[in-house]
Write a protein that holds these residues in place. Structure first.
Motif, PDB file in Angstrom:
ATOM      1  N   ALA A 121      -2.087   6.671  57.826  1.00 63.11           N
ATOM      2  CA  ALA A 121      -1.092   7.096  56.835  1.00 63.11           C
ATOM      3  C   ALA A 121      -0.080   5.988  56.586  1.00 63.11           C
ATOM      4  CB  ALA A 121      -0.392   8.376  57.309  1.00 63.11           C
ATOM      5  N   TYR A 122       0.328   5.300  57.646  1.00 67.71           N
ATOM      6  CA  TYR A 122       1.277   4.206  57.497  1.00 67.71           C
ATOM      7  C   TYR A 122       0.659   3.045  56.712  1.00 67.71           C
ATOM      8  CZ  TYR A 122       4.740   0.665  58.621  1.00 67.71           C
ATOM      9  OH  TYR A 122       5.693  -0.321  58.541  1.00 67.71           O
ATOM     10  N   ALA A 123      -0.598   2.745  56.987  1.00 65.20           N
ATOM     11  CA  ALA A 123      -1.297   1.689  56.243  1.00 65.20           C
ATOM     12  C   ALA A 123      -1.388   2.050  54.759  1.00 65.20           C
ATOM     13  CB  ALA A 123      -2.689   1.459  56.823  1.00 65.20           C
ATOM     14  N   GLU A 124      -1.634   3.320  54.469  1.00 65.77           N
ATOM     15  CA  GLU A 124      -1.667   3.776  53.076  1.00 65.77           C
ATOM     16  C   GLU A 124      -0.290   3.613  52.429  1.00 65.77           C
ATOM     17  OE1 GLU A 124      -2.453   7.843  50.539  1.00 65.77           O
ATOM     18  OE2 GLU A 124      -3.370   7.673  52.511  1.00 65.77           O
ATOM     19  N   GLN A 125       0.755   3.905  53.187  1.00 67.57           N
ATOM     20  CA  GLN A 125       2.112   3.745  52.663  1.00 67.57           C
ATOM     21  C   GLN A 125       2.397   2.282  52.341  1.00 67.57           C
ATOM     22  OE1 GLN A 125       5.302   4.642  55.379  1.00 67.57           O
ATOM     23  NE2 GLN A 125       6.727   5.035  53.716  1.00 67.57           N
ATOM     24  N   LEU A 126       2.017   1.391  53.240  1.00 65.84           N
ATOM     25  CA  LEU A 126       2.241  -0.036  52.995  1.00 65.84           C
ATOM     26  C   LEU A 126       1.459  -0.530  51.787  1.00 65.84           C
ATOM     27  CD1 LEU A 126       2.246  -1.507  56.603  1.00 65.84           C
ATOM     28  CD2 LEU A 126       4.199  -1.005  55.131  1.00 65.84           C
ATOM     29  N   ALA A 127       0.222  -0.076  51.643  1.00 61.55           N
ATOM     30  CA  ALA A 127      -0.581  -0.471  50.488  1.00 61.55           C
ATOM     31  C   ALA A 127       0.045   0.029  49.194  1.00 61.55           C
ATOM     32  CB  ALA A 127      -2.010   0.056  50.632  1.00 61.55           C
ATOM     33  N   ALA A 164       1.792  -2.099  45.871  1.00 64.36           N
ATOM     34  CA  ALA A 164       1.327  -1.936  44.495  1.00 64.36           C
ATOM     35  C   ALA A 164       2.337  -1.261  43.565  1.00 64.36           C
ATOM     36  CB  ALA A 164       0.032  -1.118  44.498  1.00 64.36           C
ATOM     37  N   CYS A 165       3.340  -0.612  44.100  1.00 65.80           N
ATOM     38  CA  CYS A 165       4.237   0.206  43.277  1.00 65.80           C
ATOM     39  C   CYS A 165       5.613  -0.444  43.134  1.00 65.80           C
ATOM     40  CB  CYS A 165       4.379   1.593  43.892  1.00 65.80           C
ATOM     41  SG  CYS A 165       5.449   2.697  42.948  1.00 65.80           S
ATOM     42  N   ALA A 166       5.909  -0.912  41.947  1.00 66.87           N
ATOM     43  CA  ALA A 166       7.188  -1.569  41.691  1.00 66.87           C
ATOM     44  C   ALA A 166       8.367  -0.624  41.925  1.00 66.87           C
ATOM     45  CB  ALA A 166       7.230  -2.122  40.275  1.00 66.87           C
ATOM     46  N   ALA A 167       8.227   0.615  41.523  1.00 65.20           N
ATOM     47  CA  ALA A 167       9.324   1.580  41.702  1.00 65.20           C
ATOM     48  C   ALA A 167       9.651   1.760  43.184  1.00 65.20           C
ATOM     49  CB  ALA A 167       8.961   2.920  41.073  1.00 65.20           C
ATOM     50  N   CYS A 168       8.650   1.937  44.006  1.00 68.04           N
ATOM     51  CA  CYS A 168       8.884   2.146  45.433  1.00 68.04           C
ATOM     52  C   CYS A 168       9.443   0.889  46.103  1.00 68.04           C
ATOM     53  CB  CYS A 168       7.598   2.596  46.125  1.00 68.04           C
ATOM     54  SG  CYS A 168       7.165   4.305  45.750  1.00 68.04           S
ATOM     55  N   ARG A 169       9.002  -0.279  45.656  1.00 70.71           N
ATOM     56  CA  ARG A 169       9.554  -1.521  46.206  1.00 70.71           C
ATOM     57  C   ARG A 169      11.042  -1.642  45.927  1.00 70.71           C
ATOM     58  NH1 ARG A 169       4.927  -3.832  44.059  1.00 70.71           N
ATOM     59  NH2 ARG A 169       6.131  -4.814  42.394  1.00 70.71           N
ATOM     60  N   GLN A 170      11.499  -1.044  44.838  1.00 68.12           N
ATOM     61  CA  GLN A 170      12.916  -1.088  44.478  1.00 68.12           C
ATOM     62  C   GLN A 170      13.649   0.171  44.935  1.00 68.12           C
ATOM     63  OE1 GLN A 170      12.982  -1.776  40.257  1.00 68.12           O
ATOM     64  NE2 GLN A 170      11.954  -3.739  40.441  1.00 68.12           N
ATOM     65  N   GLU A 171      13.011   0.947  45.802  1.00 71.97           N
ATOM     66  CA  GLU A 171      13.570   2.187  46.352  1.00 71.97           C
ATOM     67  C   GLU A 171      13.897   3.215  45.272  1.00 71.97           C
ATOM     68  OE1 GLU A 171      16.573   1.589  49.319  1.00 71.97           O
ATOM     69  OE2 GLU A 171      15.398   0.045  50.313  1.00 71.97           O
ATOM     70  N   ARG A 172      13.135   3.188  44.188  1.00 70.11           N
ATOM     71  CA  ARG A 172      13.186   4.238  43.163  1.00 70.11           C
ATOM     72  C   ARG A 172      11.866   4.993  43.296  1.00 70.11           C
ATOM     73  NH1 ARG A 172      12.658   2.157  38.095  1.00 70.11           N
ATOM     74  NH2 ARG A 172      11.794   0.283  38.987  1.00 70.11           N
ATOM     75  N   HIS A 173      11.730   5.706  44.366  1.00 68.58           N
ATOM     76  CA  HIS A 173      10.466   6.255  44.831  1.00 68.58           C
ATOM     77  C   HIS A 173       9.764   7.122  43.787  1.00 68.58           C
ATOM     78  CE1 HIS A 173      11.540   4.585  48.621  1.00 68.58           C
ATOM     79  NE2 HIS A 173      12.669   5.280  48.628  1.00 68.58           N
ATOM     80  N   CYS A 174       8.486   6.826  43.605  1.00 71.13           N
ATOM     81  CA  CYS A 174       7.665   7.618  42.689  1.00 71.13           C
ATOM     82  C   CYS A 174       7.139   8.861  43.415  1.00 71.13           C
ATOM     83  CB  CYS A 174       6.508   6.771  42.159  1.00 71.13           C
ATOM     84  SG  CYS A 174       5.209   6.447  43.356  1.00 71.13           S
TER      85      CYS A 174
END
Length: 60
Positions: free
Chosen positions: A13-19, A23-33
């Motif tokens: 599950a953690y590996a899936e979160q990191l992947a 890939a997700c710009a929103a999540c990288r900027q803490e604007r979680h999708c």
């Protein structure tokens, strides 16, 4: 100590979160999708299950 299967689920599950984070710009900027939120909840649940579940006798 949790069983290896439970620990592996938490690791998966953690590996899936990191992947997803990669890939997700929103999540990288803490604007979680929505998907990122679901994955974070799954990681939390898997970690809690791994911490709470007694060992089934398997070694690490």
């Amino acid at each position: 100590m949790a069983s290896m299967t439970t620990v592996r689920r938490a690791e998966q599950a953690y590996a899936e979160q990191l992947a997803h984070l990669e890939a997700c710009a929103a999540c990288r900027q803490e604007r979680h999708c929505e998907v990122g939120t679901r994955i974070r909840r799954a990681v939390s649940a898997a970690r809690a299950a791994a911490a709470a579940r007694p060992s089934d006798g398997e070694d690490s």
